[in-house]
Design a protein around this motif. Structure first.
Motif, PDB file in Angstrom:
ATOM      1  N   LEU A  97       0.806  -1.221   0.000  1.00 43.42           N
ATOM      2  CA  LEU A  97       0.000   0.000   0.000  1.00 43.42           C
ATOM      3  C   LEU A  97       0.840   1.273   0.000  1.00 43.42           C
ATOM      4  O   LEU A  97       0.309   2.351  -0.268  1.00 43.42           O
ATOM      5  CB  LEU A  97      -0.910   0.025   1.239  1.00 43.42           C
ATOM      6  CG  LEU A  97      -1.932  -1.101   1.396  1.00 43.42           C
ATOM      7  CD1 LEU A  97      -2.833  -0.819   2.588  1.00 43.42           C
ATOM      8  CD2 LEU A  97      -2.765  -1.265   0.141  1.00 43.42           C
ATOM      9  N   ARG A  98       2.124   1.160   0.294  1.00 46.13           N
ATOM     10  CA  ARG A  98       2.962   2.349   0.419  1.00 46.13           C
ATOM     11  C   ARG A  98       3.949   2.455  -0.730  1.00 46.13           C
ATOM     12  O   ARG A  98       4.546   1.466  -1.145  1.00 46.13           O
ATOM     13  CB  ARG A  98       3.720   2.322   1.755  1.00 46.13           C
ATOM     14  CG  ARG A  98       2.817   2.228   2.976  1.00 46.13           C
ATOM     15  CD  ARG A  98       1.915   3.436   3.118  1.00 46.13           C
ATOM     16  NE  ARG A  98       1.011   3.329   4.266  1.00 46.13           N
ATOM     17  CZ  ARG A  98       0.096   4.217   4.581  1.00 46.13           C
ATOM     18  NH1 ARG A  98      -0.052   5.296   3.831  1.00 46.13           N
ATOM     19  NH2 ARG A  98      -0.690   4.053   5.630  1.00 46.13           N
ATOM     20  N   SER A  99       4.122   3.688  -1.205  1.00 44.10           N
ATOM     21  CA  SER A  99       4.982   3.922  -2.353  1.00 44.10           C
ATOM     22  C   SER A  99       6.444   4.081  -1.932  1.00 44.10           C
ATOM     23  O   SER A  99       6.765   4.902  -1.066  1.00 44.10           O
ATOM     24  CB  SER A  99       4.531   5.182  -3.088  1.00 44.10           C
ATOM     25  OG  SER A  99       5.468   5.555  -4.074  1.00 44.10           O
ATOM     26  N   ILE A 253       7.880   1.373 -11.276  1.00 42.16           N
ATOM     27  CA  ILE A 253       9.245   0.832 -11.349  1.00 42.16           C
ATOM     28  C   ILE A 253       9.852   0.738  -9.946  1.00 42.16           C
ATOM     29  O   ILE A 253      10.477  -0.274  -9.589  1.00 42.16           O
ATOM     30  CB  ILE A 253      10.118   1.717 -12.262  1.00 42.16           C
ATOM     31  CG1 ILE A 253       9.638   1.612 -13.716  1.00 42.16           C
ATOM     32  CG2 ILE A 253      11.587   1.308 -12.166  1.00 42.16           C
ATOM     33  CD1 ILE A 253      10.324   2.591 -14.660  1.00 42.16           C
ATOM     34  N   ALA A 254       9.668   1.793  -9.132  1.00 33.98           N
ATOM     35  CA  ALA A 254      10.191   1.773  -7.760  1.00 33.98           C
ATOM     36  C   ALA A 254       9.544   0.658  -6.948  1.00 33.98           C
ATOM     37  O   ALA A 254      10.219  -0.047  -6.185  1.00 33.98           O
ATOM     38  CB  ALA A 254       9.950   3.128  -7.090  1.00 33.98           C
ATOM     39  N   ASP A 255       8.247   0.477  -7.115  1.00 36.98           N
ATOM     40  CA  ASP A 255       7.541  -0.585  -6.389  1.00 36.98           C
ATOM     41  C   ASP A 255       7.999  -1.969  -6.850  1.00 36.98           C
ATOM     42  O   ASP A 255       8.135  -2.886  -6.030  1.00 36.98           O
ATOM     43  CB  ASP A 255       6.029  -0.441  -6.574  1.00 36.98           C
ATOM     44  CG  ASP A 255       5.465   0.774  -5.845  1.00 36.98           C
ATOM     45  OD1 ASP A 255       6.131   1.253  -4.915  1.00 36.98           O
ATOM     46  OD2 ASP A 255       4.366   1.233  -6.202  1.00 36.98           O
ATOM     47  N   ALA A 264       1.219  -1.432  -8.284  1.00 31.37           N
ATOM     48  CA  ALA A 264       1.136   0.030  -8.212  1.00 31.37           C
ATOM     49  C   ALA A 264       0.561   0.407  -6.859  1.00 31.37           C
ATOM     50  O   ALA A 264      -0.639   0.253  -6.627  1.00 31.37           O
ATOM     51  CB  ALA A 264       0.271   0.581  -9.344  1.00 31.37           C
ATOM     52  N   SER A 265       1.401   0.888  -5.979  1.00 28.17           N
ATOM     53  CA  SER A 265       0.965   1.193  -4.616  1.00 28.17           C
ATOM     54  C   SER A 265      -0.112   2.274  -4.578  1.00 28.17           C
ATOM     55  O   SER A 265      -0.985   2.254  -3.705  1.00 28.17           O
ATOM     56  CB  SER A 265       2.167   1.625  -3.771  1.00 28.17           C
ATOM     57  OG  SER A 265       2.831   2.727  -4.372  1.00 28.17           O
ATOM     58  N   VAL A 266      -0.060   3.217  -5.535  1.00 27.49           N
ATOM     59  CA  VAL A 266      -1.069   4.281  -5.572  1.00 27.49           C
ATOM     60  C   VAL A 266      -2.457   3.680  -5.751  1.00 27.49           C
ATOM     61  O   VAL A 266      -3.408   4.024  -5.033  1.00 27.49           O
ATOM     62  CB  VAL A 266      -0.764   5.286  -6.708  1.00 27.49           C
ATOM     63  CG1 VAL A 266      -1.893   6.293  -6.851  1.00 27.49           C
ATOM     64  CG2 VAL A 266       0.558   5.992  -6.446  1.00 27.49           C
ATOM     65  N   PHE A 267      -2.587   2.745  -6.694  1.00 28.74           N
ATOM     66  CA  PHE A 267      -3.891   2.124  -6.943  1.00 28.74           C
ATOM     67  C   PHE A 267      -4.252   1.121  -5.847  1.00 28.74           C
ATOM     68  O   PHE A 267      -5.428   0.944  -5.529  1.00 28.74           O
ATOM     69  CB  PHE A 267      -3.883   1.445  -8.309  1.00 28.74           C
ATOM     70  CG  PHE A 267      -3.739   2.408  -9.453  1.00 28.74           C
ATOM     71  CD1 PHE A 267      -4.690   3.385  -9.682  1.00 28.74           C
ATOM     72  CD2 PHE A 267      -2.631   2.362 -10.286  1.00 28.74           C
ATOM     73  CE1 PHE A 267      -4.556   4.292 -10.727  1.00 28.74           C
ATOM     74  CE2 PHE A 267      -2.478   3.252 -11.328  1.00 28.74           C
ATOM     75  CZ  PHE A 267      -3.445   4.220 -11.552  1.00 28.74           C
ATOM     76  N   ASN A 268      -3.230   0.484  -5.275  1.00 26.89           N
ATOM     77  CA  ASN A 268      -3.508  -0.442  -4.170  1.00 26.89           C
ATOM     78  C   ASN A 268      -4.121   0.286  -2.977  1.00 26.89           C
ATOM     79  O   ASN A 268      -5.047  -0.221  -2.339  1.00 26.89           O
ATOM     80  CB  ASN A 268      -2.216  -1.144  -3.729  1.00 26.89           C
ATOM     81  CG  ASN A 268      -1.675  -2.079  -4.778  1.00 26.89           C
ATOM     82  OD1 ASN A 268      -2.394  -2.489  -5.688  1.00 26.89           O
ATOM     83  ND2 ASN A 268      -0.408  -2.421  -4.686  1.00 26.89           N
ATOM     84  N   LEU A 269      -3.594   1.477  -2.710  1.00 20.58           N
ATOM     85  CA  LEU A 269      -4.116   2.260  -1.592  1.00 20.58           C
ATOM     86  C   LEU A 269      -5.552   2.706  -1.855  1.00 20.58           C
ATOM     87  O   LEU A 269      -6.413   2.623  -0.976  1.00 20.58           O
ATOM     88  CB  LEU A 269      -3.221   3.481  -1.360  1.00 20.58           C
ATOM     89  CG  LEU A 269      -3.545   4.347  -0.146  1.00 20.58           C
ATOM     90  CD1 LEU A 269      -3.364   3.560   1.148  1.00 20.58           C
ATOM     91  CD2 LEU A 269      -2.672   5.604  -0.127  1.00 20.58           C
ATOM     92  N   LEU A 270      -5.802   3.162  -3.077  1.00 24.58           N
ATOM     93  CA  LEU A 270      -7.166   3.564  -3.431  1.00 24.58           C
ATOM     94  C   LEU A 270      -8.113   2.369  -3.402  1.00 24.58           C
ATOM     95  O   LEU A 270      -9.247   2.470  -2.910  1.00 24.58           O
ATOM     96  CB  LEU A 270      -7.175   4.210  -4.820  1.00 24.58           C
ATOM     97  CG  LEU A 270      -6.514   5.577  -4.940  1.00 24.58           C
ATOM     98  CD1 LEU A 270      -6.412   5.990  -6.402  1.00 24.58           C
ATOM     99  CD2 LEU A 270      -7.287   6.627  -4.141  1.00 24.58           C
TER     100      LEU A 270
END
Length: 572
Positions: A97-99, A253-255, A264-270
């Protein structure tokens, strides 16, 4: 005579058209700052210097207000640098969940600092904080300059004073949190909008959402929409779209590099919080009035004035409509949206903190307009009095803010100071174990733990939620998906140290309750350091929230924050 008349007609036709003040060109000139306005506005040096000094003070003295800042950001950063630190379930590759891109940005400063300072990890911690303070200084300086060019020096000076001295901005400016990063982006995006840099404003907004906090998109919405309307739609849209796409690719890429899989942590969090039925209520719920009480604590009467902005705009003789209204409107949107959520935390309001300062300053600035007689060329006595009241109101707000800041720093500053005492007790011996019980949530991060301490362990003091575990290199470090993590906040059987006798050092808070603390056993523990800590439960709300001279120390109740060391067998 006819020749003279013809010349007069030609001269009249050749003369420039008079500006009646109502043409489109006249309105555009009023809205767009001229070169003369630029000269009259506040220069860059003054706000940069003032904000820089205050942000440096914040970086060096700020508290850690939320354990999420430690365990979701400082600890993973510590692991990236030193291969040790605590991991939360959000960083398990099962949830992701975290980028890590957000962490890598700060590692650009922390990495070189760790090479320069070596084992002095505390200096690395403060280097990152100074970096955060610098970002805050730059973005807020741009906002102050933009306001001075659009609305004059007085409003800009009021905003500058509030940005420097209000408690909310002082604490949020150097917090290592995505909500603080979104606050920087909101500040800069609003400033660029006022400067009519619409494409840049939308690009900054996109960065604030993707690199910072995805939910803050609501805060950026008004500026983004009006930037698309005001500027070249194609250019502004492409600027925001390409920035978003670029940052999303970098984030993925970082994830992938850290989590070991495409995610994709951004979409996982959403997905977790919006579409997946995320159970944030497991981490505490508050009533509807929580943010209003919190806003008053951090901004006192400035918060009330900010809420009144919509009501007093009609008296502003249109000088703040529509642009400043667009900039300030997220205060109301965000407060309404966040107040409807069950799970509430102070840091969730960070993105709108600078806008609260702008709205409150605008209300103070237009107080004399309530008494202005547009049919009279002279000022009434009431208008003159109102003008004299403006600096008094601002001064009262700033004094109350300083009172709040002083109370917080002196009442709750003991944890960071106690952990800094660890570096003076290397004689405890290498391989020492530091134990923390109920005070786990005030652990200031592994940056404060010297190398002679081999591990930090939690001991059971009754907490039944899930605690962070050390990153497990055996299982893969950042790519690991340990079985002891869950998203239900259920405690793991493995999170506590069973044998308390293995603890060489202990940190605890002694609030002098009827039941004895561990440190009260003088046959087992010796006190290495003890500092006063404000007892929130037994101290009156007014005196613990604000420093009142001669009353703060006498009316509040204090416990002791202690660093203890186990006595050797021959000392017992």
């Amino acid at each position: 005579m006819s020749l003279s008349s013809a010349r007069q007609r030609r001269a009249t036709a050749a003369s420039p058209p008079t500006d009646d003040g109502y043409s489109k060109e006249a309105k555009d000139r009023r809205r767009r700052p001229s070169a003369d306005d630029d000269e009259e506005g506040i220069r860059w040096f003054l706000p940069f210097l003032a904000l820089g000094l205050l942000r440096h003070m914040s970086a060096s003295s700020n508290l850690i207000h939320d354990c999420d800042e430690v365990f979701n950001y400082w600890e993973p950063l510590h692991f990236l640098l030193y291969r040790s630190g605590f991991q939360t379930w959000e960083y398990s590759s099962n949830f992701a969940l975290r980028s890590y891109l957000y962490l890598f940005i700060h590692a650009l400063v922390a990495g070189p600092a760790s090479l320069i300072f070596g084992e002095h990890k505390v200096r690395v911690f403060y280097s990152v904080r100074i970096f955060l303070g610098l970002i805050s200084t730059i973005t807020e300086t741009v906002l102050v300059v933009a306001l001075s060019r659009r609305y004059g020096k007085r409003l800009a000076c009021y905003v500058l004073a509030m940005l420097c001295l209000t408690s909310g901005c002082f604490f949020a400016s150097t917090s290592f949190l995505p909500s603080s990063f979104s606050m920087y982006a909101v500040t800069l995006s609003s400033a660029l909008f006022l400067l009519e840099k619409y494409a840049a404003a939308v690009s900054v907004a996109a960065a604030g959402v993707i690199l910072g906090w995805p939910f803050s998109i609501l805060v950026f919405l008004p500026v983004t929409v009006y930037s698309l309307i005001r500027g070249s739609f194609r250019r502004v849209f492409l600027s925001g779209f390409l920035t978003s796409l670029f940052l999303l690719v970098l984030s993925v890429i970082a994830d992938y590099y850290c989590y070991g899989k495409w995610t994709a942590s951004v979409f996982n969090l959403l997905k977790y919080n919006v579409f997946g039925g995320g159970e944030s209520h497991l981490y505490g719920t508050e009533g509807f009035s929580f943010y209003f009480r919190n806003g008053f604590n951090n901004f006192n009467f400035a918060f009330i004035l900010a809420l009144l902005f919509l009501g007093v705009v009609p008296f502003a003789r249109k000088k703040y409509v529509p642009d400043l209204l667009i900039v300030v409107s997220p205060v109301y949107i965000w407060l309404a949206f966040m107040s409807l959520q069950a799970h509430k935390e102070e840091r969730f309001l960070y993105p709108i903190y600078p806008l609260i300062c702008v709205a409150a300053s605008a209300v103070i600035d237009i107080i004399p307009d309530f008494f202005h007689d547009k049919y009279s060329s002279e000022q009434s006595i009431f208008e003159k009095i109102a003008k004299g009241l403006r600096p008094l109101i601002l001064g009262f707000i700033l004094c109350a803010s300083h009172s709040r800041t002083f109370s917080m720093l002196n009442g709750y500053g003991a944890p960071i100071q106690i952990y800094q005492h660890l570096e003076y007790h290397e004689d405890t011996g290498p391989g020492s174990v530091l134990c923390v019980g109920s005070e786990w949530h005030r652990y200031p991060s592994s940056f404060f733990v010297p190398s002679y301490i081999s591990e930090v362990r939690w001991i059971d003091d009754g907490f039944r939620g899930l605690l962070p575990f050390p990153f497990n290199e055996t299982l893969g470090g950042t790519t690991a998906a340990p079985s002891y993590f869950n998203d239900k906040n259920k405690a793991s059987d493995e999170q506590y140290l069973k044998d308390i006798g293995a603890c060489n050092l202990l940190v605890e808070l002694d609030l002098r309750r009827p039941y004895p603390s561990r440190g009260s056993d003088l046959s087992t523990w010796e006190t290495l350091a003890a500092l006063p800590f404000l007892d929130r439960e037994l101290s009156p709300a007014l005196y613990r929230s604000f420093f009142i001279p001669y009353r703060w120390q006498h009316n509040n109740v204090f416990g002791l924050y202690k660093l203890l060391r186990r006595l050797h067998a021959d000392q017992q």
